[in-house]
Motif scaffolding. Structure first.
Motif, PDB file in Angstrom:
ATOM      1  N   ASP A 139       0.835  -1.209   0.000  1.00  0.00           N
ATOM      2  CA  ASP A 139       0.000   0.000   0.000  1.00  0.00           C
ATOM      3  C   ASP A 139       0.871   1.262   0.000  1.00  0.00           C
ATOM      4  O   ASP A 139       0.614   2.197  -0.754  1.00  0.00           O
ATOM      5  CB  ASP A 139      -0.912   0.022   1.235  1.00  0.00           C
ATOM      6  CG  ASP A 139      -2.022  -1.015   1.148  1.00  0.00           C
ATOM      7  OD1 ASP A 139      -2.284  -1.506   0.028  1.00  0.00           O
ATOM      8  OD2 ASP A 139      -2.609  -1.340   2.192  1.00  0.00           O
ATOM      9  N   ASP A 140       1.905   1.270   0.842  1.00  0.00           N
ATOM     10  CA  ASP A 140       2.782   2.441   0.923  1.00  0.00           C
ATOM     11  C   ASP A 140       3.565   2.642  -0.375  1.00  0.00           C
ATOM     12  O   ASP A 140       3.760   3.767  -0.830  1.00  0.00           O
ATOM     13  CB  ASP A 140       3.771   2.295   2.096  1.00  0.00           C
ATOM     14  CG  ASP A 140       3.088   2.472   3.445  1.00  0.00           C
ATOM     15  OD1 ASP A 140       1.899   2.860   3.463  1.00  0.00           O
ATOM     16  OD2 ASP A 140       3.733   2.210   4.477  1.00  0.00           O
ATOM     17  N   PHE A 141       4.017   1.544  -0.953  1.00  0.00           N
ATOM     18  CA  PHE A 141       4.740   1.609  -2.223  1.00  0.00           C
ATOM     19  C   PHE A 141       3.850   2.242  -3.302  1.00  0.00           C
ATOM     20  O   PHE A 141       4.257   3.189  -3.991  1.00  0.00           O
ATOM     21  CB  PHE A 141       5.163   0.192  -2.641  1.00  0.00           C
ATOM     22  CG  PHE A 141       5.742   0.105  -4.024  1.00  0.00           C
ATOM     23  CD1 PHE A 141       7.110   0.218  -4.229  1.00  0.00           C
ATOM     24  CD2 PHE A 141       4.924  -0.088  -5.133  1.00  0.00           C
ATOM     25  CE1 PHE A 141       7.645   0.148  -5.514  1.00  0.00           C
ATOM     26  CE2 PHE A 141       5.447  -0.163  -6.417  1.00  0.00           C
ATOM     27  CZ  PHE A 141       6.804  -0.039  -6.610  1.00  0.00           C
ATOM     28  N   ILE A 142       2.630   1.742  -3.424  1.00  0.00           N
ATOM     29  CA  ILE A 142       1.696   2.251  -4.437  1.00  0.00           C
ATOM     30  C   ILE A 142       1.376   3.717  -4.144  1.00  0.00           C
ATOM     31  O   ILE A 142       1.285   4.549  -5.058  1.00  0.00           O
ATOM     32  CB  ILE A 142       0.388   1.410  -4.453  1.00  0.00           C
ATOM     33  CG1 ILE A 142       0.689  -0.039  -4.870  1.00  0.00           C
ATOM     34  CG2 ILE A 142      -0.669   2.032  -5.360  1.00  0.00           C
ATOM     35  CD1 ILE A 142       1.091  -0.232  -6.300  1.00  0.00           C
ATOM     36  N   HIS A 143       1.226   4.030  -2.873  1.00  0.00           N
ATOM     37  CA  HIS A 143       0.934   5.399  -2.465  1.00  0.00           C
ATOM     38  C   HIS A 143       2.048   6.352  -2.911  1.00  0.00           C
ATOM     39  O   HIS A 143       1.785   7.413  -3.487  1.00  0.00           O
ATOM     40  CB  HIS A 143       0.777   5.438  -0.943  1.00  0.00           C
ATOM     41  CG  HIS A 143       0.380   6.772  -0.409  1.00  0.00           C
ATOM     42  ND1 HIS A 143      -0.897   7.272  -0.553  1.00  0.00           N
ATOM     43  CD2 HIS A 143       1.091   7.715   0.245  1.00  0.00           C
ATOM     44  CE1 HIS A 143      -0.942   8.470  -0.010  1.00  0.00           C
ATOM     45  NE2 HIS A 143       0.239   8.769   0.487  1.00  0.00           N
ATOM     46  N   GLY A 144       3.290   5.976  -2.661  1.00  0.00           N
ATOM     47  CA  GLY A 144       4.441   6.806  -3.053  1.00  0.00           C
ATOM     48  C   GLY A 144       4.492   6.988  -4.563  1.00  0.00           C
ATOM     49  O   GLY A 144       4.777   8.083  -5.062  1.00  0.00           O
ATOM     50  N   LEU A 145       4.199   5.915  -5.280  1.00  0.00           N
ATOM     51  CA  LEU A 145       4.240   5.968  -6.737  1.00  0.00           C
ATOM     52  C   LEU A 145       3.107   6.848  -7.279  1.00  0.00           C
ATOM     53  O   LEU A 145       3.321   7.730  -8.121  1.00  0.00           O
ATOM     54  CB  LEU A 145       4.153   4.541  -7.285  1.00  0.00           C
ATOM     55  CG  LEU A 145       4.401   4.332  -8.770  1.00  0.00           C
ATOM     56  CD1 LEU A 145       5.022   2.952  -9.014  1.00  0.00           C
ATOM     57  CD2 LEU A 145       3.150   4.466  -9.606  1.00  0.00           C
ATOM     58  N   LEU A 146       1.889   6.631  -6.761  1.00  0.00           N
ATOM     59  CA  LEU A 146       0.728   7.371  -7.286  1.00  0.00           C
ATOM     60  C   LEU A 146       0.780   8.850  -6.915  1.00  0.00           C
ATOM     61  O   LEU A 146       0.319   9.704  -7.675  1.00  0.00           O
ATOM     62  CB  LEU A 146      -0.575   6.749  -6.792  1.00  0.00           C
ATOM     63  CG  LEU A 146      -0.944   5.408  -7.431  1.00  0.00           C
ATOM     64  CD1 LEU A 146      -2.226   4.871  -6.811  1.00  0.00           C
ATOM     65  CD2 LEU A 146      -1.106   5.549  -8.943  1.00  0.00           C
TER      66      LEU A 146
END
Lengths: 321, 321
Positions: free
Chosen positions: A104-111
């Protein structure tokens, strides 16, 4: 542990949202994405791998920062063509025991980064794997025939960089030495920014060749020289070395994501472009057999400068243990 | 062991050759590739991961076959949109101790298939990694607004597949059981073919929805039902089961790369399209709350059919140990 594949895709699809570019006809949820390229424009495509323990370490880099850094690599390649990013695609291999929170955090940083440049996550693939593997694909566009190539540098052109050099590598060195760093949003190593606006400005104002500094100045300038069939001289005294860095790090340190570019001698460049400092650091010369790149020291002496930036399957200054 | 990164890229660049599509303005050797999309067409983009010990095993699959299978995944996605492939991009993570011969054979297998469909390898990325990781990106094009989506199936439509089902999974089962198989070029498991010509024909002749069978019929049909908001009934007796397979493998076995599609009841489809057999296997119904997919047995009895094809982070019929 991680959600089953279908649930995970549904979740990312919701997170990616419908905030589509005008150019996205169909995003996540079909066999391929469908995109529209603006009339009179060409398509740009770049892919960049981020592999755990090669490009990042989970102990050093928070997941949010890994997602950010992953997308920066692709956006920075679009910037180096003077292009405008349109959509990104993410192929993600994940260990099944990874906490869902990490994903979730990875996707959050990317988005987060994607949204700030109006880039839509339009597709990708998901798989299990032993270590985290992320391949980021970014598509973009540039007016037909106008993208700035690596091959356009001509003898007499001046060489420039945006921003400062060596700061990212200096932080990496500290991490390699065992220092704990809590990432700040302004840290170039943890949260580098793609120079998209500067890249587009430079395309419009006659930059002759351009590349982004991902492997290190000595290696990336060598790419420009090879593709343009020219040589280059760099002035050590002119390099905009970051406060925490030194000459070696400025010359060979990677992951700066600044733009390295050439422009005709007579071009008048402002001291800042899109609010980023621009520094003249050397000049392009006719191709020389003896040395592709030379470094001029403060006494005016020239010595050959070998590409010593990052190279996979090869030891380098900054090879992690 | 493997060549240093720069030499490896130069070698792949030479192997990829200049045999460019008309649409490739700039391939390997710059920050991004530059492609031209044909006027009146939209861009299709798909990415697919191939990870050692998840999607293939080095002990089972010769390198040439791994390269071939890797590209098939992307080409098959383009086929499922009724599109025409243009360029491919390869992000490759390689263990530094891997023999260079393995890499050469992998690239050879990939480029062989690429050339047979006039697809250019136009870029990518290379990194070291612990296991072999290959992410394949394929771009293609389709006339604007005409790509065949997963979402177009309507109640009353008939459901069809190309080719035969279960043959690839049957070979995988043998490999999992410890049997040694020497791959033959005709083996669907080792050298599957993307159904590009059939896909384009179907786009031109009114297929309403289409997907390629990569995860397994039960799972891929579920994707069509979900996106089209419909239900489906499959006739067990009508399934074109491969000689070496059985009903369960035909229903749930993945990696067939055949096309699953729907067409209006009144459409007259020939028994073969682009020389590939086409079989009607069921019909689309209005969305039912009780079961998305039902299987009709030889006595006419209906039973719910759950998606049981491949799913990452989840046990499935064919999960390798």
């Amino acid at each position: 542990v991680i959600l089953p594949e279908k649930k995970l895709i549904d979740r990312i699809r919701r997170q990616a949202g419908r905030r589509a570019n005008a150019g996205i006809f169909r995003g996540i949820g079909d066999d391929t994405a469908i995109l529209e390229i603006t009339k009179g424009h060409q398509l740009l495509v770049t892919t960049d791998l981020c592999i755990e323990d090669v490009h990042f370490r989970r102990a050093w880099h928070p997941a949010r920062c890994v997602g950010h850094r992953c997308l920066v690599r692709g956006l920075s390649d679009i910037a180096a063509m003077g292009g405008e990013p349109v959509a990104c695609f993410l192929s993600l291999g994940l260990p099944s025991q990874l906490p869902q929170k990490w994903v979730d955090d990875f996707i959050h940083g990317l988005l987060n980064l994607a949204r700030s440049f109006h880039v839509t996550l339009a597709g990708g693939d998901i798989s299990s794997s032993e270590k985290v593997v992320a391949d980021i694909v970014v598509t973009g566009q540039a007016p037909s025939g106008r993208a700035v190539l690596r091959s356009g540098a001509r003898a007499g052109d001046r060489i420039y960089v945006t921003g400062e050099l060596g700061g990212s590598a200096a932080q990496l060195q500290k991490l390699l030495a065992g220092e704990k760093i809590t990432p700040k949003p302004s840290d170039r190593h943890f949260y580098p920014q793609p120079r998209l606006e500067a890249g587009q400005w430079l395309r419009q104002h006659g930059a002759t060749a351009m590349i982004d500094l991902s492997d290190g100045l000595s290696t990336d300038l060598d790419h420009i020289c090879a593709e343009s069939r020219v040589s280059a001289v760099i002035d050590a005294a002119k390099l905009p070395i970051a406060r925490n860095a030194n000459l070696a790090l400025a010359l060979h340190g990677g992951e700066e994501y600044e733009l390295l570019f050439t422009a005709p001698k007579k071009a008048k460049l402002p001291p800042k472009i899109a609010d980023i400092r621009v520094t003249e650091i050397g000049e392009v010369q006719k191709r020389s057999q003896s040395a592709t790149i030379q470094l001029r020291d403060q006494h005016g002496h020239l010595r050959p400068l070998k590409p010593q930036g990052w190279q996979h399957f090869h030891k380098s200054l900054l090879t992690p243990a």
